[in-house]
Design a protein around this motif. Structure first.
Motif, PDB file in Angstrom:
ATOM      1  N   ASP A  39      -6.306   2.351  -9.923  1.00  0.00           N
ATOM      2  CA  ASP A  39      -6.212   1.519  -8.624  1.00  0.00           C
ATOM      3  C   ASP A  39      -6.400   0.092  -8.684  1.00  0.00           C
ATOM      4  OD1 ASP A  39      -6.243   0.689  -6.233  1.00  0.00           O
ATOM      5  OD2 ASP A  39      -7.483   2.125  -5.301  1.00  0.00           O
ATOM      6  N   GLN A  50       1.183  -3.791  -7.532  1.00  0.00           N
ATOM      7  CA  GLN A  50      -0.215  -3.236  -6.892  1.00  0.00           C
ATOM      8  C   GLN A  50      -0.462  -1.757  -7.369  1.00  0.00           C
ATOM      9  OE1 GLN A  50      -3.188  -4.806  -5.932  1.00  0.00           O
ATOM     10  NE2 GLN A  50      -3.726  -2.891  -6.039  1.00  0.00           N
ATOM     11  N   VAL A  52      -1.637   1.926  -6.979  1.00  0.00           N
ATOM     12  CA  VAL A  52      -2.478   2.578  -5.858  1.00  0.00           C
ATOM     13  C   VAL A  52      -3.241   3.855  -6.412  1.00  0.00           C
ATOM     14  CG1 VAL A  52      -0.870   1.687  -4.122  1.00  0.00           C
ATOM     15  CG2 VAL A  52      -0.574   3.958  -4.835  1.00  0.00           C
ATOM     16  N   ASP A  75       7.049   1.910  -3.894  1.00  0.00           N
ATOM     17  CA  ASP A  75       7.622   1.506  -2.326  1.00  0.00           C
ATOM     18  C   ASP A  75       8.850   0.841  -2.309  1.00  0.00           C
ATOM     19  OD1 ASP A  75       7.436   0.678   0.107  1.00  0.00           O
ATOM     20  OD2 ASP A  75       6.147  -0.965   0.091  1.00  0.00           O
ATOM     21  N   TYR A  80       7.228  -7.984   0.247  1.00  0.00           N
ATOM     22  CA  TYR A  80       5.744  -8.507  -0.443  1.00  0.00           C
ATOM     23  C   TYR A  80       6.123 -10.101  -0.598  1.00  0.00           C
ATOM     24  CZ  TYR A  80       4.342  -3.625  -0.904  1.00  0.00           C
ATOM     25  OH  TYR A  80       4.169  -2.117  -0.727  1.00  0.00           O
ATOM     26  N   LYS A  88       3.835  -2.043  -4.352  1.00  0.00           N
ATOM     27  CA  LYS A  88       3.115  -0.940  -4.475  1.00  0.00           C
ATOM     28  C   LYS A  88       3.749  -0.008  -5.307  1.00  0.00           C
ATOM     29  CE  LYS A  88      -0.093  -1.189  -0.687  1.00  0.00           C
ATOM     30  NZ  LYS A  88      -0.891  -0.429   0.452  1.00  0.00           N
TER      31      LYS A  88
END
Length: 326
Positions: A39, A50, A52, A75, A80, A88
Motif C-alpha cells: 500500500d 498508487q 492499494v 482502476d 487522476y 490506483k
C-alpha cells in the motif's frame, strides 16, 4: 501460509539425482493468504501508480476471484490529476521466498491496452533503492505500452558474468548481470523474447511461462496453449524432457548463481509511465510510438484522463506453482 523458513528447502543438487517436487500452488483457493498487498505510491520505478492495500483492492474489485481465476487489475473508472500519485493499481509480494526451483505461471490473461502501462511479473531479493548490497532480480513477464514481445532481465549486486546458451540480448545490454547504483546503462543481462509473447498477442496464443533457477543454469520458457508439457499437471515435472526450446538459457561464466540469485519473493504489479513506459511519450527509447498514437508527450496526463483505456489492463492467473528438487 508458507513462510520463508519453510521454503528454505532447496539444495543445489546435481539435476539428474533429484526430481522436482511441489512446494507452492497458489490459486483461487488460497491466493490472498500467500501475498502481501503493498500500500504505497510507486517509488520503485517513479511510476504513476498508487498501490492499494488488500481491503481496498477487494472492495473496489481491483483484486477478485473471477470464474475460478485470480484477477488483479487497475482502476478503469476514475480520472487522476497528473500531479497526483497516479492511477490506483496493485503490487503484490509473496510472503514466502525461494532460492532455486521451477516457478510456473499459468496465465488466463496478461495486461493489454497500451499507452502508459507497465505490467510486470517478476522475482526479487531486496529492492534496489533500499538494499543494494543484497539485491537480485529476474523479470519473467515485462514490457511497456503497445509492444508485443516479452523481455527478461537478470540483475544482481554480486559480480556475475554469464555464458549464453540460448537467447537474444537487448542491444544495449551485456553478459554482465552485475548491478550497482552508479553503474553503466548497459548493466544487467536483458533478453528479448520473440514477438507475440506480450500484450494481446500473448492472450491470443500463449498460456504458461516457466522459470528454472538452479546453480548450474537458468532457463525461461514460453508455452502456447497447445504446447504446455503434460507433466506440468503432475507432481514431478521434468524440464529436461521438454521438447520446447527455452527463450533464454544461461550458465555461469564468472558467477556463483547460488550466491548471486537467491531468496526470491514473487512480485506482481502494474504501474504506469515512469522511467520506462513514460519514455515512449518523449521520443526517446521507442521512436515515440505512444506520442504518435496519443498526440501528446505527457504520459501522466494521458493515463490520468483516459480510464476506459485500461479496462483490460489486468492479470488473471489460473495458478502460480513452485517445484523444488527433493
Amino acid at each position: 501460509m508458507y513462510t520463508s523458513s519453510v521454503l528454505a528447502l532447496a539444495s543445489f543438487a546435481i539435476p539428474s539425482l533429484a526430481a522436482y517436487q511441489p512446494v507452492w500452488n497458489y490459486n483461487a483457493s488460497n491466493f490472498w493468504d500467500n501475498f502481501n498487498f503493498i500500500d504505497s505510491a510507486d517509488i520503485f520505478t517513479r511510476g504513476f501508480a498508487q498501490y492499494v492495500g488488500i481491503d481496498e483492492a477487494l472492495s473496489s474489485g481491483l483484486a477478485k476471484i473471477n470464474n475460478g481465476k485470480v484477477r488483479l487489475g487497475v482502476d478503469s473508472k476514475n480520472t487522476y490529476s497528473a500531479t497526483s500519485s497516479g492511477r490506483k493499481s496493485i503490487r503484490l509480494q509473496s510472503w514466502g521466498n525461494f532460492d532455486n526451483g521451477l516457478l510456473v505461471a499459468d496465465f488466463a490473461h496478461v495486461p493489454v491496452q497500451g499507452c502508459g502501462m507497465w505490467p510486470a511479473f517478476w522475482v526479487y531479493q531486496g529492492e534496489r533503492p533500499i538494499t543494494p548490497g543484497a539485491y537480485s532480480e529476474i523479470d519473467i513477464l515485462e514490457n511497456v505500452n503497445v509492444h508485443t514481445a516479452n523481455t527478461h532481465s537478470f540483475y544482481t549486486a554480486e559480480k556475475c558474468t554469464i555464458d549464453i546458451q540460448k537467447g537474444n540480448l537487448v542491444p544495449e545490454k551485456s553478459t554482465n548481470c552485475h548491478w550497482e547504483s552508479n553503474g553503466p546503462s548497459s548493466q544487467g543481462c536483458s533478453f528479448n523474447a520473440e514477438d507475440g509473447t506480450f500484450n494481446q498477442p500473448f492472450n491470443d496464443q500463449y498460456k504458461v511461462i516457466a522459470l528454472q533457477v538452479e546453480s548450474e543454469r537458468m532457463r525461461i520458457w514460453h508455452f502456447k496453449k497447445n504446447e504446455v508439457p503434460a507433466d506440468l499437471n503432475s507432481a514431478n515435472p521434468n524440464p529436461d524432457a521438454w521438447t520446447k526450446t527455452p527463450t533464454v538459457h544461461i550458465t555461469p561464466k564468472s558467477c556463483d548463481f547460488h550466491k548471486a540469485f537467491q531468496r526470491f519473493h514473487i512480485i506482481i504489479n502494474i504501474t504506469f509511465c515512469g522511467s520506462w513506459a513514460g519514455d515512449d511519450f518523449n521520443n526517446t527509447n521507442y521512436a515515440g510510438q505512444c506520442a504518435k498514437r496519443t498526440a501528446t508527450n505527457d504520459c501522466k496526463s494521458w493515463v490520468g484522463n483516459h480510464p476506459s483505456d485500461f479496462a483490460n489492463t489486468y492479470f488473471e492467473f489460473n495458478s502460480i506453482k513452485l517445484f523444488q528438487r527433493a
